[in-house]
Design a protein around this motif. Structure first.
Motif, PDB file in Angstrom:
ATOM      1  N   GLY A 158      38.717  51.122  87.841  1.00 32.87           N
ATOM      2  CA  GLY A 158      38.406  51.063  89.265  1.00 32.87           C
ATOM      3  C   GLY A 158      39.642  51.242  90.141  1.00 32.87           C
ATOM      4  N   ALA A 166      34.293  46.493  95.501  1.00 33.29           N
ATOM      5  CA  ALA A 166      33.090  47.225  95.103  1.00 33.29           C
ATOM      6  C   ALA A 166      32.188  47.424  96.313  1.00 33.29           C
ATOM      7  CB  ALA A 166      32.356  46.459  94.013  1.00 33.29           C
ATOM      8  N   THR A 167      31.433  48.519  96.295  1.00 30.99           N
ATOM      9  CA  THR A 167      30.464  48.780  97.363  1.00 30.99           C
ATOM     10  C   THR A 167      29.112  49.064  96.714  1.00 30.99           C
ATOM     11  OG1 THR A 167      30.881  51.152  97.372  1.00 30.99           O
ATOM     12  CG2 THR A 167      32.264  49.797  98.821  1.00 30.99           C
ATOM     13  N   SER A 222      27.389  51.749  96.902  1.00 30.53           N
ATOM     14  CA  SER A 222      27.351  53.109  96.351  1.00 30.53           C
ATOM     15  C   SER A 222      28.315  53.286  95.174  1.00 30.53           C
ATOM     16  CB  SER A 222      27.670  54.135  97.437  1.00 30.53           C
ATOM     17  OG  SER A 222      28.984  53.927  97.931  1.00 30.53           O
ATOM     18  N   ARG A 223      29.306  52.407  95.065  1.00 30.00           N
ATOM     19  CA  ARG A 223      30.275  52.485  93.958  1.00 30.00           C
ATOM     20  C   ARG A 223      30.497  51.073  93.398  1.00 30.00           C
ATOM     21  NH1 ARG A 223      34.984  56.070  96.575  1.00 30.00           N
ATOM     22  NH2 ARG A 223      36.115  55.168  94.836  1.00 30.00           N
ATOM     23  N   TYR A 263      31.050  49.837  90.479  1.00 32.65           N
ATOM     24  CA  TYR A 263      32.007  49.576  89.391  1.00 32.65           C
ATOM     25  C   TYR A 263      33.403  50.110  89.695  1.00 32.65           C
ATOM     26  CZ  TYR A 263      27.566  48.782  87.157  1.00 32.65           C
ATOM     27  OH  TYR A 263      26.308  48.328  86.871  1.00 32.65           O
ATOM     28  N   ASP A 264      33.621  50.536  90.934  1.00 36.28           N
ATOM     29  CA  ASP A 264      34.916  51.112  91.300  1.00 36.28           C
ATOM     30  C   ASP A 264      35.744  50.092  92.077  1.00 36.28           C
ATOM     31  OD1 ASP A 264      36.993  52.844  91.637  1.00 36.28           O
ATOM     32  OD2 ASP A 264      36.068  53.952  93.278  1.00 36.28           O
TER      33      ASP A 264
END
Length: 135
Positions: free
Chosen positions: A55, A60-61, A63-64, A66-67
């Motif tokens: 990440g 984290a968001t 839409s993402r 796991y980033d």
């Protein structure tokens, strides 16, 4: 006499009995995991390669999810319909030899490292070779 694949998991049945693989995921501890590969040792074909994704976002968001910095995701290999963007399901006869290779960072001690795989599939039979006639 045909053997019964329901009572003998190693029988040849019609052609060769085995499984069609739909999911494969190596057991790899992050962050020591560099990558894992699963090979069909009989054909030399790569079945699955997993490489962790590290990440990069501050948080984290939706839409993402796991980033996130410090988070490591290790996506599995999924097989199925091409229309769903998946690779074809590999057929593995019950007597297929597999090779698991794992690359690991051993800078810091970590106990319990292994190179095992979790897989899911369904029973099937190897399709007969396609006969082609060229004019």
């Amino acid at each position: 006499k045909m053997c019964n694949p329901r009572t003998s998991p190693h029988c040849a049945g019609r052609g060769r009995a085995g499984i069609n693989l739909v999911y494969a995921s190596g057991h790899c501890h992050a962050p020591s995991c560099i990558k894992m590969e699963l090979w069909n040792a009989d054909t030399g074909r790569l079945i699955c390669r997993q490489t962790p994704l590290v990440g990069t976002a501050p948080a984290a968001t939706a839409s993402r999810p796991y980033d996130e910095r410090g988070y490591v995701a290790i996506p599995p290999c999924l097989f199925g319909a091409e229309s769903e963007g998946l690779l074809p399901e590999p057929f593995l006869a019950y007597d297929t030899n597999l090779t698991s290779i794992k690359w690991n960072n051993n800078t810091y001690a970590h106990y319990g490292e292994m190179a095992m795989w979790q897989m899911r599939g369904y029973q099937s039979w190897q399709p007969p070779p396609v006969s082609r006639t060229f004019a």
